[in-house]
Enzyme design. Structure first.
Site, short mmCIF file in Angstrom:
data_model
loop_
_atom_site.label_atom_id
_atom_site.label_comp_id
_atom_site.label_asym_id
_atom_site.label_seq_id
_atom_site.Cartn_x
_atom_site.Cartn_y
_atom_site.Cartn_z
N HIS A 1 4.83 1.22 0.76
CA HIS A 1 5.75 1.78 1.76
C HIS A 1 6.00 0.78 2.89
O HIS A 1 7.15 0.46 3.22
CB HIS A 1 5.14 3.08 2.32
CG HIS A 1 5.92 3.71 3.42
ND1 HIS A 1 6.67 4.85 3.24
CD2 HIS A 1 6.07 3.38 4.73
CE1 HIS A 1 7.25 5.18 4.38
NE2 HIS A 1 6.90 4.30 5.31
N GLU A 2 4.92 0.30 3.49
CA GLU A 2 5.08 -0.63 4.61
C GLU A 2 5.70 -1.95 4.15
O GLU A 2 6.46 -2.59 4.89
CB GLU A 2 3.74 -0.87 5.30
CG GLU A 2 3.10 0.39 5.89
CD GLU A 2 4.00 1.14 6.85
OE1 GLU A 2 4.91 0.54 7.44
OE2 GLU A 2 3.80 2.36 7.01
N HIS B 1 9.37 -1.65 4.35
CA HIS B 1 9.87 -1.94 5.70
C HIS B 1 9.93 -3.46 5.91
O HIS B 1 10.87 -3.98 6.52
CB HIS B 1 8.93 -1.34 6.75
CG HIS B 1 9.12 0.13 6.99
ND1 HIS B 1 10.34 0.69 7.28
CD2 HIS B 1 8.22 1.14 7.01
CE1 HIS B 1 10.19 1.99 7.46
NE2 HIS B 1 8.91 2.29 7.30
N HIS C 1 12.92 -4.99 4.37
CA HIS C 1 14.11 -4.69 5.18
C HIS C 1 14.26 -5.70 6.31
O HIS C 1 15.35 -6.22 6.58
CB HIS C 1 13.98 -3.27 5.73
CG HIS C 1 15.26 -2.70 6.26
ND1 HIS C 1 15.30 -1.53 6.99
CD2 HIS C 1 16.54 -3.12 6.20
CE1 HIS C 1 16.54 -1.26 7.33
NE2 HIS C 1 17.32 -2.21 6.87
#
Length: 704
Positions: free
Chosen positions: A496-497, A500, A503
Site C-alpha cells: 500500500h505505502e 503511494h 505515485h
C-alpha cells in the site's frame, strides 16, 4: 505558492510572512541555508541539528515575505508569469526546511522537536494567513483569473490559475476585515489544537506497558512475539521479563494469540482508551474544541457545516454522497460481521466457555474460527513473508508493470540509522528519485504507516528535479536470531505505502500548485498495489521460507485464497464506523456546550447498530486522521478510492494478464504522472474508459 509537502501522509501547504530581520539569523553551519552537496541532493540528515530548524524556518518566512512583497509592489500589470508562477515558486527555503522537519517530527521526534513545533505553530498559521489575506496579492491573482479565457494557457497552467484563485477564496480573501481577523484567530487555535492532539496521542501510546513476569502468562503467544517482548523488556532494563506495548506489532498479535483473557482485557482497554484517561494527555476537551472551532470557521466562510466546506473540492463534493456510499456498504458489512460473531460464539462454546464475547475476545476466537474453517494459522504464513523478500516483491511488481528498478544506495545520509535508501530508475535508466524505507517501531515514531517526502518533484531551469520519498511503517522487528517476519496485513501495508511511493516517483508536473490530487483520490495508487500482494503469480516470486528458501507451497496459497475474504465483516465495519464517526462530528450544525466525545461516539454508533465487540478503528480520542487535520471529514476516502481501485484492477484481470503492459502504461500516464492537472474522475475515465461502480468493491470484500 502552494508547496505540497508530504509529511505523515498529509500534504502541508506552507506560506508567508514574519519579520525576523532583528533576530540575527546566521547562515554559518546551517545545512538548510546552503545548497545540499549530498548524493542526489538529499537532506544531510547527519549534519542537521535541532537549532538549525527554527533558524531556517524564520529565515524562510522572511525570504518568502520579501518575494510576496516584490510580487505585490511591482509596477507591471499582473500576468500569469509575474504573479501566478512567481507565487507558486516562492518560499523555497521554507519548503526545504518544512519537508525535513515535519518528516522527522513524525518519524523520529523528541521532546525538543515537539517544543519547536508548538513554538512554530502560531508563526506558521499567521504566515499562511498573511499570504491568503493579502489584499494586494489577491487583487493581482483575481486580475489574471478574470482574463483566463484570453490567456491561451496550457491545461496545466489553466489548472494552476484555477487552483490558485480558489485557494485564496477558500482562504478567506473575500471576507471583510472583521471576519478575516476572526479567521486568523480560528486558524491559529485550530493549528495548535491539532498539534496538541497528535502529541497527546503519541504520549499515551508510549506510556502504556504490559509487563509479564510469569512464563505461564505467555501461553498461546508465538515464539517470535515472546522474543520481541523479551528484547523490549531488556531495553527497558527489565531483564527476565516480557514487555508488551500499544504499538501494533505488539498489541495486535497479543490480542490474537494470548490465552490469558484477563491480560487481553488489560491491553485492549489500554489501547481503546488512549486519550481518555483523565490525565494531562486526555484528548476529550481537545476534540470538543476542535469540532466547535471547525464549525465556527465553516460558518464564517459561508458553509452550513465543516464537512461541506472540506468536501467542496474533493470528488465526493457533498456529505450526502459520502453517506450514500458508507451506508451502501454498512448494511452487508454489518450482516457479515454478525455471521463472524456467531462463529466466535461457537468457538467459545466449543471450549466450554459460558460468557458473552467482548472486544478483547474477537481477534483471539476469530483466529480459532479461521483455523477451524480453513485449517490456516497465520503463523504458517509468516515464515514466507520475510520483510526484505516482501519489499523485493513490491519492487518486482513495479518492474513487471512499469520496467522501473530499485537499487540500494549505501553511502548516503538517511533519516534514521534503521532506514535504507534506494535509487529508482526508469525503464530507460533515467533517474526517477530516491526512496527511503524505515520499517520498525520506536518511541520517537508515531504509530501507523505512511508515505511522505523530503523533496517534492518539480522543475528547475527546465529540468525535472526528482523527488526524495520516504515510506515509514511500524512492522514487527527482528527478534533473537529470527529476521523480521510480516503478518499478511503488514505485507499488504508495505505494498500500500509503496503504491503511494510510486505515485510520488512518477509525478511529473511543472508547478507545486497542481501536484496534489484530491484526498478521496489519493488512495487509488496505494490501494491498487494491494491487489498484487497475494496473487499466486507474485507470491511464487517473493514468498520464500526465511530458513530454507522454499517457495510458498501451492496448498498454502490455496488456503490463503479461500480464507481471503473471511474477516471482512469485522474489518469493514470497524473502518466504516470510524468513517461515519468522522463525518458525524463534522456535519454538526451546532455543537453542544457540554459535548462529551465519548458519549457522542457511543450515541452515533449505537444508532447504527454497531456490535459492542467492534469499536471504531479509531475512537475519538486517538483518531489522529481526522482530529490531527490530515483526513478531516475525509476518512471515508479509503472506501471511496476502493471503488476506484477494485474496478481498476478488474481492468487488468479482464485482459487475462495482471501485468498487462497496455493497462500499466495507461494507468501510469493517466493516474500516476499528471498530478492534479486533470479532474480526478476524468483521470480515472482516461484510464478505464468509464466511471466505476461499487460491485467490484463489494465482491472484493466478500459482501455480495
Amino acid at each position: 505558492m502552494k508547496k505540497m509537502l508530504m509529511a505523515a501522509g498529509v500534504a502541508f501547504v506552507l506560506g508567508a510572512w514574519t519579520n525576523v530581520s532583528a533576530l540575527g539569523v546566521q547562515a554559518n553551519g546551517n545545512p538548510f541555508l546552503a545548497e545540499y552537496t549530498t548524493p542526489f541532493k538529499v537532506p544531510p540528515f547527519d549534519k542537521i541539528k535541532l537549532e538549525h530548524y527554527k533558524e531556517a524556518f524564520l529565515k524562510g518566512m522572511e525570504e518568502q515575505a520579501q518575494e510576496i512583497n516584490a510580487i505585490v509592489k511591482q509596477r507591471s500589470a499582473a500576468t500569469f508569469e509575474n504573479t501566478i508562477v512567481a507565487l507558486d515558486q516562492s518560499g523555497k527555503l521554507l519548503s526545504k526546511v518544512s519537508a525535513v522537519f515535519y518528516g522527522q517530527n513524525s518519524a523520529n521526534t523528541s521532546d525538543e522537536m515537539q517544543a519547536i513545533s508548538r513554538e512554530l505553530s502560531p508563526l506558521l498559521s499567521k504566515h499562511r494567513d498573511d499570504i491568503k489575506l493579502n489584499a494586494g496579492l489577491f487583487q493581482r491573482v483575481k486580475f489574471v483569473y478574470d482574463q483566463k479565457s484570453k490567456l491561451n494557457l496550457t491545461k496545466e497552467q489553466a489548472k494552476l490559475l484555477e487552483e490558485t484563485y480558489k485557494d485564496f477564496v477558500r482562504g478567506g480573501a473575500n471576507l471583510d476585515a472583521a471576519k478575516q481577523a476572526k479567521l486568523r484567530e480560528l486558524n491559529s487555535e485550530l493549528s495548535m489544537l491539532e498539534l496538541t492532539f497528535g502529541q497527546n496521542m503519541l504520549k499515551e501510546t508510549n506510556d502504556f506497558q504490559l509487563i509479564i513476569d510469569k512464563k505461564e502468562d505467555l501461553s498461546g503467544l508465538p515464539a517470535s512475539l515472546i522474543a520481541s517482548a523479551a528484547d523490549a523488556a531488556k531495553a527497558a532494563k527489565l531483564e527476565g521479563k516480557w514487555l508488551f506495548t500499544l504499538h501494533n506489532p505488539s498489541v495486535m498479535p497479543f490480542l490474537q494469540y494470548a490465552d490469558n483473557r484477563a491480560l487481553r482485557e488489560k491491553i485492549y482497554n489500554g489501547y481503546i482508551n488512549r486519550g481518555n484517561n483523565g490525565n494531562k494527555s486526555d484528548n476529550k476537551e481537545v476534540v470538543k474544541k476542535l469540532v466547535t472551532l471547525r464549525l465556527e470557521k465553516a460558518k464564517l466562510m459561508g458553509y452550513k457545516d465543516y464537512a461541506s466546506f472540506m468536501l467542496e473540492d474533493r470528488m465526493a463534493k457533498t456529505p450526502e454522497k459520502v453517506y450514500a456510499l458508507l451506508d451502501e456498504v454498512w448494511t452487508p458489512a454489518l450482516a457479515k460481521a454478525k455471521d463472524e460473531l456467531a462463529d466466535i460464539k461457537a468457538e467459545i462454546k466449543k471450549e466450554g466457555g459460558n460468557f458473552e464475547p467482548e472486544g478483547w475476545d474477537w481477534r483471539y476466537y476469530f483466529e480459532k474460527a479461521k483455523i477451524a474453517k480453513f485449517n490456516l494459522d497465520e503463523n504458517e504464513v509468516r515464515p514466507y513473508l520475510e520483510l526484505n523478500n516482501v519489499r523485493d516483491g513490491a519492487f518486482y511488481v513495479a518492474n513487471k508493470l512499469y520496467g522501473i528498478t530499485f537499487t540500494e544506495i549505501k553511502d548516503i545520509p538517511t533519516p534514521h540509522e534503521e532506514a535504507t535508501a534506494f535509487e529508482c530508475k526508469d525503464k530507460d535508466g533515467t533517474h526517477l528519485g530516491v526512496l527511503y524505507m524505515d520499517f520498525f517501531p520506536r518511541e520517537s515514531k508515531r504509530g501507523g504507516a505512511w508515505c511522505g517526502g523530503y523533496r517534492s518533484q518539480t522543475y528547475e531551469n527546465g529540468k525535472r528535479l526528482a523527488p526524495v520519498v520516504t515510506i515509514v511503517c511500524n512492522f514487527s522487528k527482528p527478534a533473537g536470531d529470527q529476521p523480521a517476519l510480516l503478518s499478511a496485513d503488514e505485507a499488504s501495508t508495505l505494498f500500500h505505502e509503496f503504491g503511494h511511493g510510486l505515485h510520488s516517483l512518477f509525478r511529473d508536473v511543472h508547478y507545486f500548485g497542481v501536484a496534489s490530487v484530491p484526498r478521496d483520490f489519493v488512495e487509488l495508487p496505494s490501494q491498487i498495489m494491494e491487489h498484487w500482494v497475494f496473487e499466486p503469480e507474485v507470491l511464487k516470486v517473493y514468498a520464500k521460507h526465511y530458513k530454507t528458501g522454499e517457495v510458498i507451497p501451492a496448498a498454502l496459497i490455496e488456503k490463503l485464497e479461500k480464507s481471503g475474504k473471511y474477516g471482512q465483516g469485522f474489518a469493514t465495519v470497524e473502518y466504516l464506523a470510524a468513517s461515519l464517526l468522522d463525518m458525524d462530528y463534522h456535519v454538526l450544525k451546532e455543537v453542544p456546550a457540554n459535548l462529551d466525545a465519548m458519549e457522542f461516539e457511543a450515541n452515533v454508533m449505537n444508532k447504527r447498530g454497531l456490535l459492542k465487540q467492534i469499536p471504531p478503528r479509531y475512537r475519538s480520542t486517538y483518531f489522529n486522521h481526522t482530529m490531527g487535520g490530515g483526513y478531516t471529514a475525509g476518512y471515508y476516502s479509503y472506501i471511496w478510492a476502493e471503488v476506484l481501485d477494485a474496478d481498476a484492477f478488474e481492468a487488468f484481470k479482464e485482459t487475462g494478464d495482471i501485468f498487462n503492459q497496455d493497462k500499466a502504461i495507461k494507468f501510469r500516464n493517466n493516474v500516476l504522472t499528471p498530478g492534479a492537472i486533470d479532474d480526478a474522475m476524468d483521470m480515472y475515465k482516461n484510464f478505464r474508459g468509464k466511471e466505476p461502480g461499487t460491485a467490484p468493491l463489494l465482491k472484493n470484500r466478500g459482501l455480495m
